[in-house]
Design an enzyme around this catalytic site. Sequence first.
Site, PDB file in Angstrom:
ATOM      1  CG  ASP A   8      61.187  28.025  51.744  1.00  0.00           C
ATOM      2  OD1 ASP A   8      60.754  28.222  50.583  1.00  0.00           O
ATOM      3  OD2 ASP A   8      60.946  28.792  52.692  1.00  0.00           O
ATOM      4  N   GLY A   9      63.089  27.519  49.169  1.00  0.00           N
ATOM      5  CA  GLY A   9      64.092  28.194  48.363  1.00  0.00           C
ATOM      6  C   GLY A   9      64.060  29.687  48.616  1.00  0.00           C
ATOM      7  CD  GLU A  43      60.149  27.622  47.291  1.00  0.00           C
ATOM      8  OE1 GLU A  43      60.005  26.549  47.919  1.00  0.00           O
ATOM      9  OE2 GLU A  43      59.869  28.726  47.787  1.00  0.00           O
ATOM     10  CG  ASP A  66      57.105  28.561  51.258  1.00  0.00           C
ATOM     11  OD1 ASP A  66      57.579  28.210  50.159  1.00  0.00           O
ATOM     12  OD2 ASP A  66      57.747  29.267  52.071  1.00  0.00           O
ATOM     13  CG  HIS A 120      57.688  34.548  55.279  1.00  0.00           C
ATOM     14  ND1 HIS A 120      58.994  34.372  55.681  1.00  0.00           N
ATOM     15  CD2 HIS A 120      57.716  34.586  53.914  1.00  0.00           C
ATOM     16  CE1 HIS A 120      59.787  34.326  54.618  1.00  0.00           C
ATOM     17  NE2 HIS A 120      59.036  34.443  53.539  1.00  0.00           N
ATOM     18  CG  ASP A 130      62.359  31.560  54.698  1.00  0.00           C
ATOM     19  OD1 ASP A 130      62.289  31.761  53.464  1.00  0.00           O
ATOM     20  OD2 ASP A 130      62.535  32.482  55.520  1.00  0.00           O
TER      21      ASP A 130
END
Length: 219
Positions: A8-9, A43, A66, A120, A130
Site C-alpha cells: 500500500d501507499g 503504491e 487496494d 479501509h 496502510d
Amino acid sequence: MTIIAAADGSALGNPGPAGWAWYVDDDCWHAGGWKESTNNRGELMAVLDLLDSTAGVDEDLKVFCDSKYVINALTKWMPGWKRKGWKKADGKEVLNKDLLERLDTALTGREIEFEWVKGHNNHAMNEAADERARAAATAYQKNTSVPAGPGYVPAGTSESITAPAAPSAESDSAAAATTVVSCTVPTHIADELVSRAQAQGIHPQEFLAEIIGRSLENE
C-alpha cells in the site's frame, strides 16, 4: 509455498509527504517514503520493494492491493505502453515511467498473483500495510525517524536484514535509484547491528548501508 503480502501507499496532500509499505506479518514488513510524492508512486514503490526484497526467494507471490491503478498497470496496460515506447494513447509519456520500467524488470520470471481488496474495509493485511505506509509519510512530514520495519524475513530463519544500498533518500528522484539487498545473518550478528545502530540514533538499515559504503570506498 506462496508468500502472501499486502502492499500500500499513502500521501499526505497528494503530492505531499508520502510513504509506502508491504506487509507479510508483524515480523516481516518494510516501509519507506519521500518528502514529497504521490499516492500512486507510493503504491507502485510498495510492490517494487516487495519484489526486490523477495527476488532471491524460490516461492510464488500473492499480493493484495487496494489500488486498481497498480493492478491494471502491471497486468493489463504495461504491454501496450512498452510497444508504444512507454507512451499512452494520446502520445504523452506514461506517468511514473521510471518505477514502471523497474517493475517490468522485477516481474520478469516471477509468478505473481495480484488481488484487489477494498481499502479501509477491515482487510487485516491491507490495513496493516496502510498503517505502516501512513506512518512513513507522517515521519517525513514531521521530519522524524521513519519506521522502516525488519524487512523480509524468510520463513524458518532467525533474522533477515533488508537494507538500502545507500542512505535514506531525501527526494523522490534519489529514492528511485535505491536498490534493496537482502541477507540472512545469525541472530547474534543482527542483534549487534541493531545495538550499534541504536547507539548512533539511526535505523539498522542505514547503519548497515554505511558499513557497506565504507567497505566499497576502501577497496
